[in-house]
Design a protein around this motif. Structure first.
Motif, mmCIF file in Angstrom:
data_model
loop_
_atom_site.group_PDB
_atom_site.id
_atom_site.type_symbol
_atom_site.label_atom_id
_atom_site.label_comp_id
_atom_site.label_asym_id
_atom_site.label_seq_id
_atom_site.Cartn_x
_atom_site.Cartn_y
_atom_site.Cartn_z
ATOM 1 N N ARG A 164 40.202 34.772 32.065
ATOM 2 C CA ARG A 164 41.964 34.137 31.347
ATOM 3 C C ARG A 164 42.753 34.982 30.625
ATOM 4 N N ARG A 165 41.906 36.142 30.224
ATOM 5 C CA ARG A 165 42.737 37.300 29.286
ATOM 6 C C ARG A 165 44.199 37.982 30.219
ATOM 7 N N PRO A 166 45.370 38.227 29.682
ATOM 8 C CA PRO A 166 46.022 38.520 30.517
ATOM 9 C C PRO A 166 46.102 39.975 30.262
ATOM 10 N N ASP A 167 45.620 40.636 29.531
ATOM 11 C CA ASP A 167 45.889 41.876 29.228
ATOM 12 C C ASP A 167 44.296 42.606 30.110
ATOM 13 N N MET A 181 42.999 40.851 32.716
ATOM 14 C CA MET A 181 43.723 40.507 34.337
ATOM 15 C C MET A 181 44.524 42.464 35.185
ATOM 16 N N GLU A 182 45.779 42.385 34.396
ATOM 17 C CA GLU A 182 46.487 43.614 34.446
ATOM 18 C C GLU A 182 45.347 44.747 35.158
ATOM 19 N N GLN A 183 44.431 45.618 33.368
ATOM 20 C CA GLN A 183 43.818 46.178 33.815
ATOM 21 C C GLN A 183 42.586 46.195 34.735
ATOM 22 N N HIS A 184 41.993 45.015 34.958
ATOM 23 C CA HIS A 184 41.106 45.597 35.561
ATOM 24 C C HIS A 184 41.235 43.988 37.388
ATOM 25 N N GLU A 214 41.487 43.625 40.498
ATOM 26 C CA GLU A 214 40.861 43.127 41.335
ATOM 27 C C GLU A 214 39.723 42.544 40.985
ATOM 28 N N ALA A 215 38.553 43.052 39.712
ATOM 29 C CA ALA A 215 37.363 41.737 40.059
ATOM 30 C C ALA A 215 38.052 40.147 39.630
ATOM 31 N N ALA A 216 38.724 40.078 39.024
ATOM 32 C CA ALA A 216 39.678 38.895 38.041
ATOM 33 C C ALA A 216 40.416 38.534 39.197
ATOM 34 N N VAL A 217 41.314 39.107 40.133
ATOM 35 C CA VAL A 217 41.217 38.459 41.504
ATOM 36 C C VAL A 217 39.976 37.704 42.241
ATOM 37 N N ASP A 218 39.020 38.300 41.851
ATOM 38 C CA ASP A 218 38.717 37.546 42.808
ATOM 39 C C ASP A 218 37.579 37.008 42.104
ATOM 40 N N LEU A 219 37.845 36.401 40.962
ATOM 41 C CA LEU A 219 36.669 35.328 40.268
ATOM 42 C C LEU A 219 37.731 34.035 40.266
ATOM 43 N N ASN A 220 38.875 33.856 39.949
ATOM 44 C CA ASN A 220 40.466 33.762 39.628
ATOM 45 C C ASN A 220 40.808 33.074 41.275
ATOM 46 N N VAL A 221 40.625 33.540 42.062
ATOM 47 C CA VAL A 221 41.585 33.314 43.642
ATOM 48 C C VAL A 221 40.224 33.349 44.349
ATOM 49 N N HIS A 222 39.199 34.086 44.837
ATOM 50 C CA HIS A 222 38.203 34.604 46.011
ATOM 51 C C HIS A 222 36.859 32.978 45.279
ATOM 52 N N ASN A 250 56.386 29.127 38.635
ATOM 53 C CA ASN A 250 56.631 30.985 38.636
ATOM 54 C C ASN A 250 56.843 32.065 37.812
ATOM 55 N N PRO A 251 54.988 31.778 37.936
ATOM 56 C CA PRO A 251 54.179 32.804 37.112
ATOM 57 C C PRO A 251 54.932 34.719 36.169
ATOM 58 N N LEU A 252 54.665 34.729 35.499
ATOM 59 C CA LEU A 252 55.900 36.284 34.942
ATOM 60 C C LEU A 252 54.762 37.089 35.221
ATOM 61 N N ASN A 253 53.423 36.461 34.695
ATOM 62 C CA ASN A 253 52.296 38.018 35.239
ATOM 63 C C ASN A 253 51.112 37.621 35.834
ATOM 64 N N GLU A 254 50.318 38.709 35.865
ATOM 65 C CA GLU A 254 48.826 38.717 37.031
ATOM 66 C C GLU A 254 48.627 37.208 36.681
ATOM 67 N N TYR A 255 47.937 37.338 35.037
ATOM 68 C CA TYR A 255 47.074 35.810 35.169
ATOM 69 C C TYR A 255 48.041 34.272 36.066
ATOM 70 N N GLY A 256 48.403 34.573 34.886
ATOM 71 C CA GLY A 256 49.356 33.027 36.356
ATOM 72 C C GLY A 256 49.058 33.496 37.838
ATOM 73 N N GLN A 257 49.662 34.297 38.247
ATOM 74 C CA GLN A 257 49.908 34.353 39.323
ATOM 75 C C GLN A 257 48.381 34.411 40.105
ATOM 76 N N SER A 258 47.224 34.430 39.852
ATOM 77 C CA SER A 258 46.714 34.476 39.661
ATOM 78 C C SER A 258 45.805 32.799 39.673
ATOM 79 N N LYS A 259 46.024 32.393 38.807
ATOM 80 C CA LYS A 259 45.628 30.578 38.636
ATOM 81 C C LYS A 259 46.007 29.810 39.816
ATOM 82 N N LEU A 260 47.855 30.411 39.791
ATOM 83 C CA LEU A 260 48.495 29.450 41.078
ATOM 84 C C LEU A 260 48.011 29.850 42.315
ATOM 85 N N ASP A 261 47.117 31.326 42.383
ATOM 86 C CA ASP A 261 46.726 31.114 44.095
ATOM 87 C C ASP A 261 45.950 30.352 44.219
#
Ligand code: NAP
Length: 325
Positions: free
Chosen positions: A86-89, A91-94, A96-104, A143-154
């Motif tokens: 849940r840390r937006p910064d 999320m931007e740096q890692h 793939e791992a964050a999307v793996d957790l937040n989405v997959h 309409n998320p503005l960052n990767e974190y918001g997008q991953s949570k919406l996904d």
């Protein structure tokens, strides 16, 4: 070590009662949710990852086999899925791992929860909105503005796809009982308050936030779970939020005042720094759906609630006795 490593204890299997599986039980919100369900008479099966031992099960939720075993072994009536990056910064740096957790991982959990007939509750965020036209109702377009918001919406979309009876609870910035002050973006401000003897210290005074107590969110989760067990119309998206609108500058001043500390070193920053432009300016959530169903809670005033969270981090532990008694 990878994957899920514990099996249900015999004692747990023999005890009768509704079971709730809480992912992210070692985290800021998960800890409060475990406590709330435990005191409500539920059997709580908490999972963590790096901090899991000794209290919770250790399960890497990005491991599909581990997720399947976890759900099928415990067959909980309710799953509350808190684990996320849940840390937006970060999320931007890692990413793939964050999307793996937040989405997959969310997708796998929702799928298995549907197979097991568990009520699935997914914890989401106000960051799914762009913050340009508040307040936001459950049906308003994200309409998320960052990767974190997008991953949570996904994640939300995966939940709806695999588990149409699921509950999605969107919440804003959290504070609560913390292990270290830096664990929450709200309690982190305490460090700025304590810098009174140093140089002046600038704090954002542009982004409007609604700091929300994890205890209140936990109560809402339990009420939702208990009502949903009787009423199948309790499904889909819900919003819950603290009611006080504050910038980080205002939160820090409130903390200083609560502890009778100086705040004149805190300087409000009225122009948004470049690193914050991908955050919503005001993503206030309209929470009337929960309120109309009588499933909401009246939040404690911010000053009182944050004082409770911060007193263990004050230099003089006698302070609490002198103030409250
Ligand atoms: P947190 O304190 O950062 O906790 C994250 C949890 O995820 C920890 O329990 C962690 O376990 C677990 N985790 C990390 N990687 C994992 C993996 N590979 N497998 C299994 N578990 C893993 O998060 P939080 O603040 O409680 O947030 C809870 C939920 O609320 C999240 O869904 C978040 O998006 C949402 N939310 C939070 C805020 C906020 O201000 N904090 C605001 C809005 C919405 P270990 O620590 O044991 O490794």
């Amino acid at each position: 070590m990878h994957g899920y490593q514990f099996s249900a204890s015999q004692e747990e299997v023999l005890v009768q009662g509704p079971r709730v599986l809480v992912t992210g039980a070692t985290g800021l919100l998960g800890r409060a949710i475990c406590q709330e369900f435990e005191s409500g008479g539920w059997i709580v099966i908490g999972t963590g990852y790096r901090r899991a031992r000794p209290r919770f099960l250790r399960c890497d939720l990005t491991d599909e086999g581990a997720v399947k075993r976890l759900l099928h072994e415990h067959k909980p009536e309710v799953v509350i899925h808190c684990a996320a990056e849940r840390r937006p910064d970060v999320m931007e740096q890692h990413n793939e791992a964050a999307v793996d957790l937040n989405v997959h991982a969310t997708s796998m959990l929702a799928k298995e929860a549907a197979v097991c007939g568990s009520l699935f509750t997914y914890i989401s965020t106000d960051y799914v909105f762009d913050g340009r036209n508040p307040p936001y109702g459950e049906d308003d377009s994200p309409n998320p503005l960052n990767e974190y918001g997008q991953s949570k919406l996904d994640g939300e979309r995966e939940v709806i796809r695999h588990c149409p009876g699921a509950v999605i609870l969107r919440i804003p910035i959290l504070f609560g009982e913390v292990e270290t002050v830096t664990e929450s973006a709200v309690t982190s401000l305490w460090l700025k308050v304590l810098e009174a003897t140093e140089e002046s210290c600038t704090l954002d005074h542009c982004l409007q936030r609604f700091p929300t107590n994890t205890q209140d969110v936990a109560t809402v989760c339990r009420r939702l779970a208990e009502r949903a067990q009787q009423d199948p119309s309790i499904r889909g998206i819900f919003h819950f939020s603290g009611k006080e609108q504050m910038t980080k500058y205002e939160m820090a001043v409130a903390m200083a005042q609560a502890f009778n500390l100086p705040s004149n070193h805190l300087i409000p920053l009225t122009e948004l720094p470049a690193d914050l432009t991908s955050r919503p300016v005001n993503s206030q959530l309209n929470c009337s759906r929960l309120e109309l169903l009588n499933l909401s809670v009246e939040p404690q005033a911010f000053t009182a609630a944050i004082t409770d969270c911060l007193w263990p981090f004050t230099a003089d532990k006698r302070w609490r006795q002198t103030v409250f008694h």
